[in-house]
Design an enzyme around this catalytic site. Structure first.
Site, mmCIF file in Angstrom:
data_model
loop_
_atom_site.group_PDB
_atom_site.id
_atom_site.type_symbol
_atom_site.label_atom_id
_atom_site.label_comp_id
_atom_site.label_asym_id
_atom_site.label_seq_id
_atom_site.Cartn_x
_atom_site.Cartn_y
_atom_site.Cartn_z
ATOM 1 N N LYS A 52 -5.985 -6.196 39.933
ATOM 2 C CA LYS A 52 -5.315 -4.994 38.921
ATOM 3 C C LYS A 52 -5.988 -5.310 37.654
ATOM 4 O O LYS A 52 -6.250 -4.029 36.629
ATOM 5 C CB LYS A 52 -3.902 -4.958 38.871
ATOM 6 C CG LYS A 52 -3.558 -4.558 40.290
ATOM 7 C CD LYS A 52 -2.705 -3.120 40.339
ATOM 8 C CE LYS A 52 -2.537 -2.708 41.839
ATOM 9 N NZ LYS A 52 -1.803 -1.428 41.977
ATOM 10 N N SER A 77 5.878 -1.266 37.826
ATOM 11 C CA SER A 77 6.997 -2.518 37.489
ATOM 12 C C SER A 77 6.274 -3.471 38.271
ATOM 13 O O SER A 77 6.698 -4.855 38.162
ATOM 14 C CB SER A 77 8.080 -2.220 38.605
ATOM 15 O OG SER A 77 7.892 -1.930 39.905
#
Lengths: 313, 313
Positions: A52, A77
């Site tokens: 990511k 989250s």
């Protein structure tokens, strides 16, 4: 809807200085077991422990100077919150990360450790979106989506670009699919830089919206269900789905016990730590061994952030 | 007592075709945390998951043709049993592995999987030695000691030789110390191929015979105590101790909670699986940080064979 080759090339150049060019590992044992020749792209060794980082670093660089000054915000989250915080720090941009009360404190601390400015809200999606919107309005920060954003997708595609640079003649690349950013980016990379390299997603059976979307031709929702692959509990979006629909060959659904078994095999035999979401792509390969037999298959091990106090074995 | 440089060079040539030249990994986070520049030699990625493959493959090749035909025997219940089985298989030599009843079935199966001929005995040392002697007498097989054998020591030294080939100017190399084979081999490698590279052993406080031996100048016993670093529950021997006494700078003792914390740090931050014994060398570095500050330090991660169902965290 399908960005051209040059967008990927440019993303590759933007991302490279800020990420690790991760290792590609092989395993004699797992080749024997699967009947295919496997190349594991180890994004578990990536900065902050997951691919990511790539999408975040690409997306932030594409903002205007005024936007960079105001900062970026997300309400992930999971790994994207950490990735955005670290990527923003690398570029000296403020990062506002909205996290639910239910997030483990270790994740909150990780985001803070990367310099992220954390806002804690109630755990429901509405509260998180509201908190993020407030930051957008008050600070002028840019909301970045973890997977349904073209710059994020292009950034995620750089993992497969690196893999194809190293192993040119892959027959397949497998990735997990959750929100669809990695799968779409990988499909773009294979399309432009592969040699007839097909891309297949591995998806938890319990959260099989991508499988159903590929059948129905429209975005589907996950109504019920739960999965140990907690990074994959999200839906495809209107930016990544057209790419997936056009360029992805298939989605293979994997059951929970198959995910855990695939994860354990990689831990035990390769001696590396991958998170359950990463194991879904390898689980998909094991599930349909015959299809991949004698082929050269790249597998993107998407991340390695696990809670060692809460393992499934 | 101290073999010359050419013995190591020859061992290097003999071992290389049969083992992985393992990766050397670095970690920005662990460099920051320790204040030193660390180079982890990943023998957890070695064939069968540990450096012991190196000593076994060297020792078997040094046998006569008649000895090779008769086979090799050992009564190690740990990594050396697996290493000897796999090394013998690579060289088409029979391997008799005596294992105690108490050995986990997964280890017995691993030895069998590598083609080892397993004899199960009572768990005490006397029964194991007796069973091994019987095989020596009946089959004419050669008994190989896991650590107190010069050819095994030379083989183990090839890990540090590879490390020093890659990172030439290490100030220190740290290894765990149990039976002393890896530590002695590493000390030889550093002596001949390092540039003033000092070698230090990390040892569990609960089994600190090597620490005491280096003080007293004679081999010491471990009377009591237990350690999670189950590969290190053994004593130095008369072949490796003279090398250790002459060439090893120091032994640092590490407590159980420090071993577990070091292991966890490597799992969480490097995303690789190491066994508790491997963590002892890194734990030793963390324990005496000041000593290693701003130095280039090689750490031999000796193996990655852990029981995932029985982790200390």
């Amino acid at each position: 809807m399908i960005p051209s080759r040059k967008f990927l090339e440019e993303a590759g150049k933007r991302v490279a200085p800020f990420v690790h060019k991760t290792l590609v590992l092989t395993s004699y044992f797992l080749n024997e077991k699967s009947g295919a020749q496997l190349f594991f792209k180890c994004e578990n060794f990536q900065k902050m422990g997951a691919f990511k980082m790539r999408g975040a670093i690409n997306a932030i660089q594409q903002l205007s100077d005024a936007q960079k000054k105001a900062g970026v915000v997300t309400h992930s989250s999971g790994n994207f919150g950490q990735a955005l915080a670290l990527a923003a720090k690398s570029l000296a941009v403020p990062a506002y990360i909205v996290m639910p009360q239910s997030a483990p404190s270790v994740k909150v601390e990780a985001v803070r450790g990367y310099g992220g400015l954390v806002t804690i809200t109630a755990s429901n999606l509405e509260a998180r979106e509201k908190a993020a919107d407030k930051i957008v309005q008050e600070k002028g920060a840019v909301l970045l989506h973890p997977s349904n954003d073209m710059e994020v997708i292009l950034g995620q595609g750089t993992a497969a670009m690196e893999l194809l640079e190293e192993i040119e003649d892959l027959d397949y690349i497998l990735t997990p699919v959750g929100g669809g950013g990695l799968l779409a980016g990988t499909a773009l990379a294979a399309h432009y830089f592969g040699k007839n390299t097909r891309v297949i997603g591995g998806e938890p059976l319990a959260m099989d919206d991508a499988y159903r979307a590929l059948k129905s031709g429209k975005i589907e929702a996950n109504e019920f269900g739960d999965t140990i692959a907690d990074g994959l509990k999200t839906n495809l979006g209107d930016i990544n789905f057209p790419i997936i629909k056009t360029l992805v060959t298939d989605i293979i659904r994997v059951e929970e016990d198959e995910i855990i078994a695939a994860m354990r095999l990689i831990w035990e035999r390769m001696k590396i730590i991958i998170e359950p979401s990463s194991a879904v792509a390898f689980g998909a390969l094991l599930k349909e061994k015959e299809r991949f037999k004698n082929n050269k298959v790249g597998i993107i091990l998407s991340g390695g952030n696990v809670d060692l106090s809460n393992l499934p074995f």
